[in-house]
Design an enzyme around this catalytic site. Structure first.
Site, mmCIF file in Angstrom:
data_model
loop_
_atom_site.group_PDB
_atom_site.id
_atom_site.type_symbol
_atom_site.label_atom_id
_atom_site.label_comp_id
_atom_site.label_asym_id
_atom_site.label_seq_id
_atom_site.Cartn_x
_atom_site.Cartn_y
_atom_site.Cartn_z
ATOM 1 N NE ARG A 189 -1.672 -1.130 3.721
ATOM 2 C CZ ARG A 189 -3.083 -1.851 3.354
ATOM 3 N NH1 ARG A 189 -3.545 -0.397 2.899
ATOM 4 N NH2 ARG A 189 -3.385 -3.283 3.545
ATOM 5 C CB VAL A 190 1.031 4.291 -1.449
ATOM 6 C CG1 VAL A 190 1.138 3.653 -3.120
ATOM 7 C CG2 VAL A 190 -0.801 4.685 -2.169
ATOM 8 C CG ASP A 191 -2.743 4.159 2.731
ATOM 9 O OD1 ASP A 191 -2.358 2.876 3.305
ATOM 10 O OD2 ASP A 191 -3.196 3.805 2.793
ATOM 11 C CG ASP A 192 2.039 5.559 7.375
ATOM 12 O OD1 ASP A 192 2.473 6.407 7.506
ATOM 13 O OD2 ASP A 192 2.836 4.220 6.820
ATOM 14 C CB VAL A 193 -2.317 0.308 6.154
ATOM 15 C CG1 VAL A 193 -3.249 -0.963 6.854
ATOM 16 C CG2 VAL A 193 -3.511 0.789 6.227
#
Ligand code: ATP
Ligand code: MG
Length: 692
Positions: A560-564
């Site tokens: 993922r490109v975000d922060d999960v």
């Protein structure tokens, strides 16, 4: 003008590599090649010869048709289902084009059908009434049960009748908080039969997470059980529900009815806490109802279920799926990605609390009339050979699991696998995160005896079904690549500006146009739906994942490109853990990052700043971890608490996670530019405290 031309051009584009690979020289290459990109693992010729799609050319042809004529392609498939009223071929589908305004996705417009009817009654009508639908394996070896399609229908009908009797109507919501008992899929199907919308909450979630979800979707009924055993541990599930419901009442919403299945092997009713005006034993009421129940016919776009994702920004997203498109899509993807044959025994290890348990334990396989396994226990209990024991016991031919399980079993050693025959296995599957090539090879060679292709299926809660997936038998695989898009899926990679990039490239994974299984909204927040998924790159659905495409056109998901953070296949937003930590009275601030973890995929690493004057202590460390366990669930507990006198922040006050990630993984000479920090000295303080 030119836009139109571009559109037509890309519509006819077929994934470039698929047609080129000659499959005549079929050999199994296994471990041999060094470079992953060039490492082709050819399907075994026997399997290919009998496969639904048995060559790259056949895939290319079908793919082309699905893109050029989606109405024709999907109508032909949809005609195999039962429709009370057929969809209107004139309108068929309303696809997404955000440039035209609101996003409103619709498929099979005008149709009237029912998913439960198609999964059960229709299969019985064609002579599969006595075929086993569910093989249930309990937590303890030797504890099992089964239901044929006819028996399953009867159980479902009894519950449907009960739910109707207590006032559940079409469109009402029912929350299901159950472990992997047969009653879990039964409950889902019973809701579907009467047009009620189920919302399954994973039974590992804490009472706070459960109450949040109940508050959001306001169910008429909550279905649960009194207790559960998973591995050596026993859990009083109803206690968790009780406190969740107290919390809801405090916030102004009271659940009027709680239906509780007595799970005798885990807990007896005598020791179960009870609230007379609200609680009812399943076994006392449901079996008294008739085993036949009229179907509530629903429209194609009537909601089927709601399912909350982990929620990277703290508030979980209520993903809404509707009836007809979801039905057609899950059934079709299941059939092709596992090369399903009526003689198969299928086992997916996912819990019905996640989307995989919806689409590929319950709906997809049952719509195909498959025999499924529902497993209550833990895959390493009583020992790490349990999975293969189950495979041999039931002659499982299709086995679908997650990379985290593969990695953990790999660590336990080959002998737990090789002591079992596993001869029945035909196709393996993987989902949840990118599968590392080394885990892929172990899965392929040791578990599958170098015979079984691995369907590494990329998809999401939002997509309803597989989006990029191998078709076993169609083309050679590359360990770690999800290969090519499924029929009807226009997977594109775009750059930061949202421009599609062709050929060998890397960027943001988006989907052009719509597909039948797409989610239709975020429950109660259509605006968030549009801004999260359709605004970042105008004209596309944005997956949130990064992806690269190699010279042969194979797709490689980069995460993922975000922060999960993905812990053992459970996804959890950093913000959610941070807010749990900060709710501790002695915690001032927290920043959570993911670090590589050999078994879990990712581990949770938390930087914690204490309230002024509070000393560090082991006790405090434990109570912080407990805080997260209680608020979110055990799977979210931090692996490491790193004491932080301060956090590195930009001048505008934003935490610089890039630096925290480097400290967490001890890559101290790769900290990069720290000059924009408000106080660069905190970095040295953090490093000094790293191992305390
Ligand atoms: P949230 O959206 O709340 O953060 P989530 O995205 O973690 O939740 P899911 O919808 O269950 O929840 O997971 C989908 C994600 O899982 C994908 O976006 C991708 O990052 C990852 N994923 C799933 N299957 C694969 C796969 N085969 N290869 C690589 N990544 C995968
Ligand atoms: Mg997601």
């Amino acid at each position: 003008g030119s836009d139109h031309l571009r559109h037509v051009d890309s519509m006819t584009r077929v994934p470039s590599g698929a047609g080129k690979i000659s499959y005549l020289n079929a050999v199994v290459l296994g471990e041999a090649l060094a470079s992953e990109e060039n490492d082709l693992v050819f399907p075994n010729p026997e399997l290919s010869a009998q496969a639904l799609v048995s060559s790259p050319e056949q895939y290319a042809e079908m793919y082309k048709k699905s893109i050029e004529d989606p109405a024709g392609f999907w109508s032909e498939i949809a005609s195999q289902f039962y429709w009370k009223k057929k969809w209107d071929p004139e309108v068929f589908s309303e696809n997404l084009d955000v440039r035209k305004g609101n996003v409103k996705i619709e498929w099979f417009i005008g149709g009237i059908t029912n998913v439960c009817y198609n999964a059960l009654d229709r299969n019985i009508d064609v002579g599969n009434g006595d075929k086993v639908a569910i093989l249930w394996e309990g937590n303890e070896p030797g504890q099992d049960g089964k239901l044929t399609y006819r028996e399953l229908l009867e159980k479902v009908c009894q519950l449907s009748n009960y739910l109707k009797d207590v006032g559940v109507r079409k469109g009402d919501t029912v929350v299901i908080y159950l472990p992997m008992l047969m009653e879990l899929p039964i409950s889902m199907l019973a809701c579907a039969r009467i047009g009620a919308v189920h919302s399954v909450v994973f039974a590992g979630f804490s009472s706070e997470s459960l109450s949040q979800r109940i508050m959001d979707c306001k169910p008429k009924v909550v279905i649960t059980c009194n207790g559960v055993r998973r591995g050596p541990k026993a859990l009083a599930l109803k206690d968790i529900v009780d406190s969740a419901l107290v919390e809801c009442t405090k916030n102004g919403f009271s659940v009027g009815l709680c239906l509780i299945y007595e799970n005798q092997s885990a807990m007896s009713r005598e020791v179960t806490k009870w609230q007379d005006d609200r609680d009812v034993w399943w076994q006392d009421v449901v079996p008294k109802f008739p085993t036949k129940c009229e179907v509530e016919w629903v429209e194609s776009e009537d909601p089927l279920f709601l399912l909350y994702t982990s929620g990277s920004t703290g508030k979980p997203k209520g993903v809404l799926h509707t009836t007809a498109g979801y039905m057609v899509y899950t059934a079709t993807t299941f059939k092709y990605a596992f090369d399903y044959k009526p003689s198969d025994i299928y086992w997916c290890t996912a819990d019905c609390g996640w989307i995989t348990g919806h689409s590929y334990v319950t709906y997809g396989p049952l719509l195909n009339g498959a025999t499924i396994i529902v497993f209550e226990g833990a895959p390493n209990y009583p020992n790490p050979g349990r999975c293969w024991d189950i495979v041999d016991k039931y002659k499982v031919s299709l086995f679908y699991t997650a990379p985290t399980l593969v990695r953990s079993l790999m660590r336990d050693g080959d002998e737990y696998v090789t002591r079992y025959s596993r001869k029945s296995l035909r196709v393996l599957g993987s989902v949840g995160e990118p599968i590392n090539p080394s885990a892929w090879r172990w899965f392929f060679n040791v578990v599958g005896g170098a015979r079984c292709p691995i369907s590494d299926t990329w998809w999401q809660t939002e997509t309803g079904g597989f989006m990029i997936t191998p078709l076993p038998g169609a083309w050679p695989q590359k360990p770690g690549s999800a290969t090519f898009p499924f029929f009807g899926v226009q997977a594109v990679i775009v750059d930061e500006k949202g421009i599609e990039i062709e050929g060998e490239c890397s960027g943001y994974l988006c989907i052009k146009k719509s597909w039948p299984g797409a989610f239709r909204t975020l429950y109660g927040d259509h605006e968030r739906y549009e801004t999260t998924y359709f605004k970042p790159f105008l004209g596309y659905y944005f997956s949130g994942d990064g992806c690269s495409r190699d010279k042969d056109g194979y797709h490689w998901l980069t995460g993922r490109v975000d922060d999960v953070i993905n812990v053992s296949g459970h996804r959890i937003g950093t913000a959610e853990i941070e807010s749990a930590l900060v709710s501790h009275p002695q915690c001032a601030e927290a920043a959570v990052v993911g670090v590589e973890h050999e078994v879990k995929g990712q581990g949770i690493y938390a930087f914690v700043t204490l309230v002024d004057g509070v000393p560090y202590s082991e006790e405090l460390r434990k109570s912080l971890i407990l805080m997260v366990r209680n608020q979110i669930g055990a799977f979210a507990a931090p692996d490491k608490i790193h004491w932080a006198p301060g956090l590195p922040k930009t001048r505008s006050g934003k935490i610089m996670r890039r630096i925290l990630r480097k400290i967490a993984s001890r890559q101290l000479n790769e900290l990069g530019d720290t000059s924009t920090l408000a106080d660069p000295a905190v970095v040295d303080q953090l490093i000094a405290l790293a191992d305390t």
